[in-house]
Structure formats: C-alpha cells, structure tokens
Design a protein around this motif. Structure first.
Motif, PDB file in Angstrom:
ATOM      1  N   ALA A  39      31.742  50.311  43.172  1.00  0.00           N
ATOM      2  CA  ALA A  39      31.674  49.825  44.404  1.00  0.00           C
ATOM      3  C   ALA A  39      31.770  48.151  43.279  1.00  0.00           C
ATOM      4  O   ALA A  39      31.984  47.550  44.009  1.00  0.00           O
ATOM      5  CB  ALA A  39      30.373  50.185  44.576  1.00  0.00           C
ATOM      6  N   ILE A  40      31.352  47.890  42.122  1.00  0.00           N
ATOM      7  CA  ILE A  40      31.270  46.998  41.553  1.00  0.00           C
ATOM      8  C   ILE A  40      32.744  46.517  41.661  1.00  0.00           C
ATOM      9  O   ILE A  40      32.730  45.143  41.837  1.00  0.00           O
ATOM     10  CB  ILE A  40      30.170  47.244  40.342  1.00  0.00           C
ATOM     11  CG1 ILE A  40      29.517  46.918  40.269  1.00  0.00           C
ATOM     12  CG2 ILE A  40      30.919  45.491  39.434  1.00  0.00           C
ATOM     13  CD1 ILE A  40      28.197  47.431  38.883  1.00  0.00           C
ATOM     14  N   VAL A  41      33.339  47.144  40.788  1.00  0.00           N
ATOM     15  CA  VAL A  41      35.360  46.795  40.503  1.00  0.00           C
ATOM     16  C   VAL A  41      35.681  46.390  41.565  1.00  0.00           C
ATOM     17  O   VAL A  41      36.665  45.605  42.111  1.00  0.00           O
ATOM     18  CB  VAL A  41      35.837  47.679  39.886  1.00  0.00           C
ATOM     19  CG1 VAL A  41      37.343  47.069  39.770  1.00  0.00           C
ATOM     20  CG2 VAL A  41      35.301  48.172  38.899  1.00  0.00           C
ATOM     21  N   GLN A  42      35.971  47.429  42.832  1.00  0.00           N
ATOM     22  CA  GLN A  42      35.785  47.110  44.259  1.00  0.00           C
ATOM     23  C   GLN A  42      35.870  45.687  44.989  1.00  0.00           C
ATOM     24  O   GLN A  42      36.445  44.676  45.227  1.00  0.00           O
ATOM     25  CB  GLN A  42      35.683  47.849  45.529  1.00  0.00           C
ATOM     26  CG  GLN A  42      36.693  49.413  44.656  1.00  0.00           C
ATOM     27  CD  GLN A  42      36.568  50.373  45.929  1.00  0.00           C
ATOM     28  OE1 GLN A  42      35.104  50.614  46.355  1.00  0.00           O
ATOM     29  NE2 GLN A  42      37.483  51.037  46.423  1.00  0.00           N
ATOM     30  N   GLU A  43      34.413  45.385  44.963  1.00  0.00           N
ATOM     31  CA  GLU A  43      34.252  43.969  45.127  1.00  0.00           C
ATOM     32  C   GLU A  43      34.381  42.691  44.179  1.00  0.00           C
ATOM     33  O   GLU A  43      34.686  42.048  44.721  1.00  0.00           O
ATOM     34  CB  GLU A  43      32.196  43.964  45.172  1.00  0.00           C
ATOM     35  CG  GLU A  43      31.510  42.369  45.303  1.00  0.00           C
ATOM     36  CD  GLU A  43      31.569  42.774  46.797  1.00  0.00           C
ATOM     37  OE1 GLU A  43      32.339  41.201  46.969  1.00  0.00           O
ATOM     38  OE2 GLU A  43      32.537  43.490  47.844  1.00  0.00           O
ATOM     39  N   MET A  44      34.566  43.106  42.398  1.00  0.00           N
ATOM     40  CA  MET A  44      35.053  41.722  42.281  1.00  0.00           C
ATOM     41  C   MET A  44      36.660  42.489  42.629  1.00  0.00           C
ATOM     42  O   MET A  44      37.005  40.784  42.702  1.00  0.00           O
ATOM     43  CB  MET A  44      35.042  42.343  41.039  1.00  0.00           C
ATOM     44  CG  MET A  44      33.871  41.924  40.265  1.00  0.00           C
ATOM     45  SD  MET A  44      33.433  42.703  38.511  1.00  0.00           S
ATOM     46  CE  MET A  44      32.477  42.344  38.209  1.00  0.00           C
ATOM     47  N   LEU A  45      37.364  42.771  43.041  1.00  0.00           N
ATOM     48  CA  LEU A  45      39.062  42.674  43.344  1.00  0.00           C
ATOM     49  C   LEU A  45      39.097  41.841  44.540  1.00  0.00           C
ATOM     50  O   LEU A  45      39.992  41.232  44.541  1.00  0.00           O
ATOM     51  CB  LEU A  45      39.361  43.645  43.111  1.00  0.00           C
ATOM     52  CG  LEU A  45      39.785  44.566  41.832  1.00  0.00           C
ATOM     53  CD1 LEU A  45      40.145  46.082  42.432  1.00  0.00           C
ATOM     54  CD2 LEU A  45      40.785  44.104  41.105  1.00  0.00           C
ATOM     55  N   GLN A  46      38.267  42.516  45.266  1.00  0.00           N
ATOM     56  CA  GLN A  46      38.705  41.418  46.436  1.00  0.00           C
ATOM     57  C   GLN A  46      37.892  40.308  46.790  1.00  0.00           C
ATOM     58  O   GLN A  46      38.565  39.791  46.939  1.00  0.00           O
ATOM     59  CB  GLN A  46      36.937  42.827  47.584  1.00  0.00           C
ATOM     60  CG  GLN A  46      37.288  41.552  49.268  1.00  0.00           C
ATOM     61  CD  GLN A  46      38.802  42.346  49.269  1.00  0.00           C
ATOM     62  OE1 GLN A  46      39.553  43.260  49.272  1.00  0.00           O
ATOM     63  NE2 GLN A  46      39.696  41.303  50.624  1.00  0.00           N
TER      64      GLN A  46
END
Length: 211
Positions: free
Chosen positions: A188-195
């Motif tokens: 969830a953290i990495v996906q949010e950072m990429l977004q």
C-alpha cells in the motif's frame, strides 16, 4: 492505464544481525514480492548487506542498471512498534561498526554533500492515505533513520536520485505485525508513493504544455 517506469525495492538489511535472529525487513520485502505492485510496475528486490562498503558500490550500480522511477529501501528497527516512513537521510555521524567491524574514516556518506536530504515523496500524504485504508497496520513518520546502515543507505540513494527515494522502517516480526501484514503495508505504501510521483509528473507535463 499509463505504463510506469521500473520501480526497485531494496531490503536495506538482510539475515541476522545484532540481537535479531530474523530480519523482518527482508521477510516483509519477500511478502511484497509475492503480492506485487500491479501490472504496470516492474518490481525488483535486492538484499543489501549491513556493510558500508557494500552500500557504496551496490546502490549506485543498481541505480545505473535500472534507472528506476523510485527506490524504496526497507530496514528493521528494533525500537519501532509501527511501520515508519523516514522523511530524510543524514550525511554525518556514522560511528557504528558494520557487520565487517568497519565504519568510514570520515564518518559521513558523501564528503562535501549536504547535511540532510529530504525525499521528494510527501510522507505526510502517504501516511494519511495508508492509515485511512483500513489495513490494520499503524503507520508513522520519522526524521531520524538512526545514523547506521539504514540512514547511510538512504542518504546515499537520495543523493544519487536527487530525492527520488524512500525509506521504510519495520518493527521486529510479530511485535506486533506478522510477515503478511507487513507485506500488505509495504504494498500500500509503495503504490501510494508511485501514484504521487505519477501525479507530480503529469502536473509538470501539463504546465509545460501550456507554457
């Protein structure tokens, strides 16, 4: 959906070190690897030894090889009780010996480099979004990654990438979160950072198109 450039996730530490027979950061990253980051993201996982000289050679070589959109380092903090997002890396104060009983003579990452480098990622936003997602894992923020290999690796990566790096500290396994929960939190953290990075790039492209 838009094709993202390659994202590389490192585990900042691996294997037993100090009093930790199991390194939760490596276990958590292995769980992340199983889950993946979606079809639009290429995820690469590496073990980074708890050694200053290994970091000095390995981290630049990986940036050069992959030219990733984002690198997220993951390390174990024996003091942490939450998944912790580190806002910045520090250049000075590295006195602790690594697994090879070595520390830099200069006690710094990059001689002549700035004292502190912030990530371009808005950690406040990431923390709020993930905390509100109902994962059941507490997420917090920090401005001090510890002046050991975690901080050293983070600063090195931030310096090379001009801030396009992140660092996540995880607590020891089952204190209080198991491997699966930590893996889901990292996802969830990495996906949010990429977004956030995609949104920032689209905003820049839009501004250029209208200038």
């Amino acid at each position: 959906s838009r094709q993202l450039r390659k994202a590389v996730t490192f585990s900042d530490s691996f294997g037993p070190f100090g009093e930790h027979a199991v390194n939760a950061s490596w276990v958590a990253v292995q769980e992340l690897k199983k889950l993946g980051l979606g079809r639009d993201v290429d995820l690469y996982v590496y073990e980074v030894p708890v050694e200053y000289q290994a970091v000095q050679s390995l981290v630049p070589s990986l940036w050069k090889q992959y030219h990733p959109q984002l690198v997220v380092h993951v390390g174990l903090s024996g003091m942490a009780t939450t998944v912790t997002l580190e806002k910045c890396g520090h250049n000075y104060g590295y006195k602790g010996l690594d697994n090879c009983s070595f520390c830099p003579d200069s006690q710094c990452c990059v001689e002549g480099g700035p004292e502190c480098i912030d990530s371009v990622i808005d950690m406040d936003s990431v923390c709020k979004k993930v905390a509100a997602s109902g994962l059941g894992v507490a997420v917090s923020m920090s401005k001090d990654a510890g002046r050991y290999l975690c901080d050293y690796t983070y600063y090195t990566s931030l310096y090379l990438s001009r801030g396009r790096s992140a660092f996540v500290h995880v607590p020891p396994l089952d204190k209080p979160y198991g491997a699966e929960a930590l893996g889901r939190a990292l996802q969830a953290i990495v996906q949010e950072m990429l977004q956030l990075l995609v949104q920032a790039e689209e905003k820049i492209h839009c501004q250029h198109a209208h200038s």
